[in-house]
Design an enzyme around this catalytic site. Sequence first.
Site, PDB file in Angstrom:
ATOM      1  N   ARG A  93       0.863  -1.182   0.000  1.00 36.84           N
ATOM      2  CA  ARG A  93       0.000   0.000   0.000  1.00 36.84           C
ATOM      3  C   ARG A  93       0.901   1.235   0.000  1.00 36.84           C
ATOM      4  O   ARG A  93       1.742   1.400   0.879  1.00 36.84           O
ATOM      5  CB  ARG A  93      -0.824  -0.022   1.294  1.00 36.84           C
ATOM      6  CG  ARG A  93      -1.937   0.992   1.356  1.00 36.84           C
ATOM      7  CD  ARG A  93      -2.469   1.035   2.773  1.00 36.84           C
ATOM      8  NE  ARG A  93      -3.002  -0.235   3.205  1.00 36.84           N
ATOM      9  CZ  ARG A  93      -4.309  -0.544   3.190  1.00 36.84           C
ATOM     10  NH1 ARG A  93      -5.175   0.329   2.770  1.00 36.84           N
ATOM     11  NH2 ARG A  93      -4.721  -1.708   3.608  1.00 36.84           N
ATOM     12  N   SER A 159       6.818  -5.286   7.458  1.00 37.51           N
ATOM     13  CA  SER A 159       6.251  -6.079   8.560  1.00 37.51           C
ATOM     14  C   SER A 159       6.859  -7.477   8.679  1.00 37.51           C
ATOM     15  O   SER A 159       6.166  -8.497   8.553  1.00 37.51           O
ATOM     16  CB  SER A 159       4.744  -6.131   8.392  1.00 37.51           C
ATOM     17  OG  SER A 159       4.268  -4.816   8.323  1.00 37.51           O
ATOM     18  N   ASP A 212       4.586  -2.956  11.346  1.00 37.65           N
ATOM     19  CA  ASP A 212       3.159  -2.605  11.328  1.00 37.65           C
ATOM     20  C   ASP A 212       2.578  -2.463  12.743  1.00 37.65           C
ATOM     21  O   ASP A 212       1.673  -1.657  12.976  1.00 37.65           O
ATOM     22  CB  ASP A 212       2.330  -3.607  10.497  1.00 37.65           C
ATOM     23  CG  ASP A 212       2.593  -5.062  10.838  1.00 37.65           C
ATOM     24  OD1 ASP A 212       3.416  -5.338  11.736  1.00 37.65           O
ATOM     25  OD2 ASP A 212       1.980  -5.947  10.197  1.00 37.65           O
TER      26      ASP A 212
END
Length: 467
Positions: A93, A159, A212
């Site tokens: 993203r 992450s 994250d």
Amino acid sequence: MDAMFSSCGLQTLPTEFAWSPPCLRALTAIQRDFEIDDEKLKRIAARFEEELYEGLSKHGENLTMEATWVHGLPKGTETGSFLTVDLGGTNIRVCWITLRGRGCQPEIVQKLSHIPEVVKTGEAHQLWGFVADSIDHFVRERGLHCTASSPLALGFTFSYPVRQDSLTNGRLKTWTKGFDIKGVEGEDVVSQLDKALRAKDLHIDVVALINDTTGALIASSYMDAETVIGAIFGTGSNAAYMENVGSIPKLKTPLPPDTPMAINCEYGAFDNSHRVLPRTKFDQMIDRDSPRPGEQTFEKMSAGLYLGEIFRLIICDFHDHGLLFKTQNVSRLARPYTIDTAFLSALESDTLPNLVGKFESISGVEATLGEVQLLRRLAEVVTTRGARLSACGIAAICKKKGIREGHVAVDGSVANKHPTFKSRWAKALAAILDWQSDRERDPIRMVGAKDGSGIGAAVIAAMHLRH
Ligand code: BGC
């Protein structure tokens, strides 16, 4: 038969869906193997707490308790616009995030793309080429300008377990969540990304490399001062919270002992030495066939990537014993990871006739209504264990830190999309921490940290640039 029905909690089933005695026996055995009662939960949480201490004390323990170099929670006054990239287990993203201070929702312009399977198991240059391309497209589409004299600041959420000795670097220790990309483990992921950005003439500086969970913690604190923990219950499983440098004996740093430091627990690796978690033969099969056997024991029993696969292995086992889909061709179902956790969510929320159709489109198997009812029960068993285990890590952090109230900021597909995960998690947390659960009024409760990774990266970039 009646006794079996009641021991399985299935008294309400219409008689036409009654399962055969061998089927009920197999179900009862699965329920027994997957059940984690309150006493066992407490033992797991107690061991979890010990592992938190071990990870802070020494390198090389199960929990790596990574120092993130994020020193403290945001004030809520951080502002500005930032480019962020979040490379997770399923998607990438890219966002342009504008922070306007506590009380105003951050503005997010974003582009989400699925990470292709070839990238997940390819070579380093393919991964970073893919990441740099995604950034390049976004920057062009949005008309964002970056030049050598005025580069864009990037908050990079990566992450996976990295060892950092500053906010702007981090060596990947090991891939998790099924990734298996050659040439990245042991390397600094920021240098690798920098190189790929430079190759595209993109003047972008990574100003913060974050996990994250740290993103969820910081993003949520930015808006909500009651935040105590950031957690992800998604493809993977993990949490972050705030320590003081003086409570991290393994960290050699001249920083004063009362300096706050966010810790990324990397607790998917809890119980890698197999002391306390009740692993079933299905958990062992998942581990054996994963790219990194022996790693991420806890994550492999509780996180979204694996719940559907555990369920698939169970139903294949039922089939092999002649208990399900007797005359059906199960070749598609026999392929690993054909069932994802979204189907387990559907099993607990959709009607039986709809589920027959959904299951057929996923697996090619035409199940009867009675069989789908059995699938629903098996899904409940697998996800209940996942939710109860997920409460153990959070309970352990609360116990270690003496946290008695506050918000656990959570993001991830399992928490956001599974219909009963949150209530089961809350019940288990209450059992470990000894209170009666009433989700709305629980002293420690889960709140959503949607888009936490992106917003958190922007807030951390803002905190860092202000200094
Ligand atoms: C990773 C963590 C991450 C978690 C949730 C795990 O597999 O090791 O770094 O926070 O997944 O995405």
